[in-house]
Design an enzyme around this catalytic site. Structure first.
Site, short mmCIF file in Angstrom:
data_model
loop_
_atom_site.label_atom_id
_atom_site.label_comp_id
_atom_site.label_asym_id
_atom_site.label_seq_id
_atom_site.Cartn_x
_atom_site.Cartn_y
_atom_site.Cartn_z
CB SER A 36 -0.88 -0.03 1.20
OG SER A 36 -1.79 0.96 1.01
CG ASP A 48 -6.81 -2.24 -3.21
OD1 ASP A 48 -7.52 -1.38 -2.47
OD2 ASP A 48 -5.71 -2.47 -3.35
CG HIS A 105 -5.71 -2.39 0.21
ND1 HIS A 105 -5.07 -1.83 -0.59
CD2 HIS A 105 -5.11 -1.84 1.44
CE1 HIS A 105 -4.00 -0.92 -0.26
NE2 HIS A 105 -4.14 -1.14 1.15
#
Length: 701
Positions: free
Chosen positions: A552, A637, A672
């Protein structure tokens, strides 16, 4: 030679079905991204499809997956061994420590082979449990499943919960009767996983999301038995730079709406018996943050008011709405101690704090006496556990390190005596066979960066070992040391593991965070490189055998490091990486953009535009040698859109001058956090771990 099928749309050309060892090449379509500060060319912008249905885009992602399958096929035996070794370190029929809340005991329990736990409750520790959520059954038939927030009504008869079956974090709110197990007909879609009951046992507060940006922005009240269309709006946050949450205070007297940004908070509360008229505890102001809870007939508040690293203050019920003038200090401000959180009880307060890079617990009694909870290692973490009863005289917390499995303790607030409730079982693992250290690496500007290190006992510091270095370094999120079943196989193969606690986190306080955001963000990147060079110079690792990983915002770190110091790393793992910084932050329709302006900057303003452009990984790919790369993403995501890493990989394939492998794994059924389920996560991890070990020359059994 295999037949090559070409797909053409406009100027884009994708080789789909090319020879297995030939990397896919995404076609280029001229596109200009305009901004108040200039226009940029982005020939891979076409890979963005918010519907996720564009056949051309899907064909390219499928081609990347096929290429990844072919390149990684020789590593399947190693991948299988890594997965098997990881699973061998997991007690499959494990259960959590039961906790008491409102007269019932709650616990989660895994069955052998199950990806998801059963959540149950019982009237006493000895009573027969009642199953609340049979998650293995609920997840059956779904490629992704996540049960998130669940809340039992005050009379213990009903439960409300949220679930996600896609991975996009657009949750569905559901209800059922706990006595009969019957689900209610009404459901609410596109909500946050954050629920609060009112005292009437009929009204549930929830947060509705904006359908485009997915920002939670409205607090709604649903009354059971009434149409969702008649749900009442209690509060709407108009400022799109703020996030929102709701909570009941620990003593259950109040319901609170909390809005927060990077630099500001505001909390409004109402009696739980009538959560309609909310009073603001203190009005929002830039660079003013606070969070309040209620117990023992008073408000306890964590605030940065004249305390950069936060302090605790208190206020009487009669002073609600009077602002900070009525606040009285409980703890002093400190340059050394950072207060991360707290839990108020009727006669004392448990404080979650950081000092010297470690997270620890301190107890503050009613007379102002402060007692730290004992720790046994140099690099460790403590964290407050589940403490739902304000009248208790004991506090539950967890303790762990890179070699010590997570241990749940209960400490007596009066005597300080500790009692172990559970040591997380890690089969076939002996902590005595490993060594953990806390090191301090010098940054190029003179800062001292804490580093947590673990390795197998007997490792020789002669500069030959492989190193696996991890960091995150954004949003003030701190990375604490803990045993990971998926890491043991790496340590047993001689890999040294290090966490670089770089600026951008809050391991060393709020100033540590501020020094790694906005116009100082590059400190995060150079800190990471400086830690690597320090460990190599200290002979913890060989210069040509360094792997690094981030996900991320940590994936942004990997992208930046790949551009500024590619020669320092043999292989980089970038999971769901935030790599197209400027384009994303220019687009307010993308989830997270607006309330992250104080993290990255608003590129509509030229100083931020220029600075962000100078480090954005996608914008700085150039014709040079890059390390081997494993890039992962999820099609669904909502935090970092799949097209950011897709575009980055496409540009890397176009420009990089080396023959080092570049693997792009696209999970077509997840968001995610990757695929759901505890074992599935380790299967995914084994793939990149095998790739990493192969690149480091560690492929033996």
């Amino acid at each position: 030679m295999a037949m090559i099928r070409l797909m053409m749309a406009g100027a884009a050309l994708i080789a789909v079905g090319a020879p297995a060892q030939e990397a896919p090449r995404a076609g280029k379509k001229p596109h200009q991204i305009a901004s108040p500060n200039g226009t940029r060319a982005d020939d891979y912008y076409w890979l963005r499809d918010d519907t996720r249905k564009n056949p051309e885009m899907l064909a390219y992602l499928s081609a990347e997956n096929a290429y990844a399958d072919a390149k990684l096929a020789p590593l399947k035996p190693l991948q299988a061994r890594l997965y098997e070794e990881t699973v061998a370190h997991i007690k499959q029929d494990d259960s959590s420590v039961p906790y008491r809340d409102n007269g019932w005991w709650y616990q989660s329990r895994y069955a052998t082979g199950a990806d998801y736990p059963v959540i149950e409750r019982r009237r006493s520790p000895e009573a027969t449990p009642e199953v609340m959520f049979d998650q293995p059954a609920m997840a059956k038939g779904h490629n992704f499943f996540a049960l998130s927030d669940w809340q039992v009504s005050p009379d213990n008869r009903l439960v409300a919960w949220t679930e996600d079956k896609v991975g996009r974090r657009q949750y569905v709110l559901k209800f059922k009767d706990l006595a009969t197990g019957r689900a209610h007909a009404h459901t609410v879609t596109n909500v946050e996983p954050n629920l609060v009951w009112a005292d009437d046992n009929r009204t549930l507060l929830y947060i509705a999301k904006d359908p485009v940006t997915l920002r939670g922005y409205r607090v709604m009240a649903h009354v059971l038995g009434t149409p969702v269309a008649t749900d009442r709006l209690l509060y709407e946050e108009k400022d799109d730079t703020f996030q929102m949450g709701i909570m009941r205070t620990i003593d259950d007297r109040f319901v609170c709406i909390v809005v927060q940004s990077t630099v500001s908070d505001e909390q409004r509360c109402a009696p739980a018996a009538d959560p309609t008229r909310f009073a603001v505890l203190a009005p929002r102001a830039r660079e003013f943050r606070y969070a309040a809870d209620h117990a023992g007939g008073r408000w306890v508040i964590r605030t940065n008011l004249r305390a950069k690293n936060y302090k605790l203050v208190t206020a009487a019920d009669t002073n609600v709405g009077r602002g900070t003038a009525a606040w009285r200090d409980l703890t002093p401000a400190s340059d050394r101690v950072f207060i991360e959180g707290f839990r108020p009880f009727d006669g004392f307060v448990a404080i979650d704090q950081r000092e010297g890079g470690n997270r620890m617990i301190r107890l503050l009694d009613g007379r102002g006496r402060s007692t730290p909870v004992k720790a046994d290692e140099a690099a460790y973490q403590m964290a407050l556990s589940v403490n739902e009863e304000p009248g208790a005289r004991t506090v539950r917390y967890t303790y762990g390190s890179l070699k010590t499995p997570t241990t749940t303790y209960e400490v007596d607030a009066d005597t300080g005596q500790r009692r172990i409730l559970k040591v997380a079982p890690v089969p076939r693992y002996d902590p005595a066979n490993y060594v953990t250290e806390r090191l301090w690496a010098p940054a190029r500007d003179g800062a001292r960066i804490p580093v947590s290190v673990v390795y197998k006992k007997g490792m020789k510091r002669d500069g030959t070992a492989p190193l696996f270095q991890y960091a995150y370094g954004s949003y003030g999120y701190s990375t604490d040391p803990a045993v990971d079943a998926g890491r043991i196989a790496l340590l047993d193969r001689g890999v040294v593991y290090a966490i670089a606690h770089i600026r951008g986190g809050q391991e060393m306080g709020r100033g540590w965070y501020d020094a790694g955001r906005l116009l100082q963000k590059k400190n995060s990147f150079t800190d990471f490189v400086d830690v690597t060079r320090y460990l190599v110079a200290g002979k913890y690792a060989a210069k040509g055998r360094v792997a690094a990983m981030g996900g991320s915002a940590g994936g942004l770190l990997m992208g930046a490091v790949a551009n500024i110091a590619p020669a320092d790393y043999k292989v980089l793992i970038a999971q769901v990486p935030f790599v197209d910084v400027v384009t994303t932050m220019l687009d307010a329709s993308i989830p997270l953009t607006t309330f992250e302006y104080d993290e990255w900057g608003n590129p509509a303003q030229k100083p931020f535009y220029d600075y962000m452009l100078s480090y954005s990984p996608y914008d700085n790919v150039s014709a040079k040698t890059y390390p081997a790369l494993f890039v992962g993403t999820g099609l669904w995501d909502s935090q970092v859109q799949y097209y950011e890493p897709a575009k980055w990989v496409a540009r890397l394939r176009e420009l990089k001058t080396d023959s080092n492998p570049l693997i792009f794994r696209v999970n077509m059924e997840a968001g995610h956090g990757g695929k759901s389920g505890r074992f599935e996560r380790y299967r995914q991890n084994a793939e990149w771990q095998a790739f990493m070990l192969d690149q480091l020359g560690v492929t033996g059994s």
